[in-house]
Design a protein around this motif. Structure first.
Motif, short mmCIF file in Angstrom:
data_model
loop_
_atom_site.label_atom_id
_atom_site.label_comp_id
_atom_site.label_asym_id
_atom_site.label_seq_id
_atom_site.Cartn_x
_atom_site.Cartn_y
_atom_site.Cartn_z
N ALA A 5 -32.52 -45.80 -69.34
CA ALA A 5 -31.81 -46.95 -70.36
C ALA A 5 -30.49 -47.28 -69.50
O ALA A 5 -29.67 -46.59 -68.97
CB ALA A 5 -31.59 -46.33 -71.59
N CYS A 7 -26.97 -49.38 -70.56
CA CYS A 7 -25.68 -49.82 -71.40
C CYS A 7 -24.87 -50.72 -70.70
O CYS A 7 -24.01 -49.96 -70.10
CB CYS A 7 -25.19 -48.76 -72.31
SG CYS A 7 -24.32 -49.42 -73.87
N PHE A 36 -29.15 -51.89 -73.59
CA PHE A 36 -28.23 -51.92 -74.86
C PHE A 36 -26.97 -52.64 -74.19
O PHE A 36 -26.54 -52.72 -73.22
CB PHE A 36 -27.82 -50.38 -75.03
CG PHE A 36 -28.79 -49.77 -75.71
CD1 PHE A 36 -29.52 -49.90 -76.72
CD2 PHE A 36 -29.25 -48.54 -74.64
CE1 PHE A 36 -30.52 -48.96 -77.22
CE2 PHE A 36 -30.45 -47.69 -75.26
CZ PHE A 36 -31.17 -47.62 -76.57
N ALA A 42 -26.64 -48.13 -78.43
CA ALA A 42 -26.91 -47.09 -77.55
C ALA A 42 -26.81 -45.71 -78.47
O ALA A 42 -27.80 -45.11 -78.43
CB ALA A 42 -26.19 -46.97 -76.08
N LEU A 56 -29.05 -42.37 -68.73
CA LEU A 56 -28.51 -43.49 -69.07
C LEU A 56 -27.25 -43.78 -68.29
O LEU A 56 -26.54 -43.05 -67.93
CB LEU A 56 -28.04 -43.05 -70.54
CG LEU A 56 -26.96 -44.13 -71.06
CD1 LEU A 56 -27.76 -45.60 -71.61
CD2 LEU A 56 -26.21 -43.57 -72.41
N LEU A 58 -24.24 -46.06 -67.88
CA LEU A 58 -23.23 -46.46 -69.08
C LEU A 58 -22.13 -46.92 -68.56
O LEU A 58 -21.25 -46.23 -67.88
CB LEU A 58 -23.15 -45.20 -69.92
CG LEU A 58 -21.87 -45.23 -71.06
CD1 LEU A 58 -22.54 -46.20 -71.96
CD2 LEU A 58 -21.67 -43.98 -71.63
#
Length: 242
Positions: A5, A7, A36, A42, A56, A58
């Motif tokens: 993922a 973000c 996100f 998130a 992730l 980030l």
């Protein structure tokens, strides 16, 4: 399998990282699952879907809840998620250690550094795979470290997995779960105490004459399993497996 993922509140930054990742991921077993645009979104999603994401990326500098604040929120409910900060400022690098970040990447992300990072991620996940239990249901796919599972219990056609984060159900038989754990080398860690209950010895606080206590919950020991179960539980507790 590697589920990723990202973000970042900047669309262009997400697209740039996506394109780089798309070139490096193994097509059949690795994928970018979610994107996100805010830290709040998130953290909220990850809290509701434990174990569904492995890695992730980030961004640190985001409006609203910034990356560091997002990571701190995530760590209140998930200690296992691999977090890699993406930042344009080296000043934030050392702050990442306070939230257990795996690493950081400077913007614009360098292809060679991303490749090296992904190699480390694959190695780490490969080592941890034997320690995981995967649950698949209509809500998604969840990964749990076996050591965090407190017990399993059967509920009609489902098996419920219990952790300190809640209960997660999936269609299976408890006999199948017990065999799966045994095949994975965890037979000594999980003990069948009842037709409906399979407990993790590491979480057992007390063994009674007809029950065990785990975190304030009392689970029954049936006659059919009592002799073998009590012996294994006592050995585990005396052996310092907690």
């Amino acid at each position: 399998m590697l589920r990723i993922a990202m973000c970042d509140d900047e669309t262009e930054a997400r697209e740039a990282l996506y394109l780089l990742l798309d070139q490096e991921l193994h097509e059949e077993s690795e994928q970018i699952v979610y994107e996100f645009s805010t830290g709040t979104a998130a953290a909220n999603w990850l809290q509701k879907h434990p174990g569904e994401i492995d890695l992730l990326f980030l961004d640190v500098e985001m409006d609203g809840m910034n990356g560091m604040e997002t990571a701190k929120k995530i760590r209140t409910f998930d200690q296992n998620l691999l977090i890699v900060f993406v930042t344009g400022f080296a000043d934030y690098v050392f702050d990442g250690y306070s939230v257990g970040a795996m690493d950081y990447l400077m913007k614009p992300v360098c292809k060679e550094k991303l490749q090296a990072l992904l190699t480390r991620v694959r190695e780490k996940l490969g080592q941890e795979e034997a320690e995981e239990f995967i649950v698949k249901n209509t809500d998604g796919t969840y990964r749990f470290l076996k050591k965090e599972i407190r017990w399993f219990y059967s509920d009609k056609r489902k098996v419920m997995l219990v952790t300190d984060r809640g209960e997660y159900g999936f269609y299976a038989k408890l006999d199948e779960v017990e065999k799966q754990l045994k095949d994975g080398g965890e037979a000594g860690q999980f003990v069948r105490i009842h037709q409906r209950y399979l407990v993790n010895t590491k979480w057992v606080d007390q063994i009674g004459s007809a029950s065990v206590q785990i975190g304030g919950e009392e689970l029954p020991i049936s006659r059919a399993y009592k002799e073998a179960a009590v012996k294994k539980l006592a050995e585990a507790m005396l052996g310092g497996m907690r």
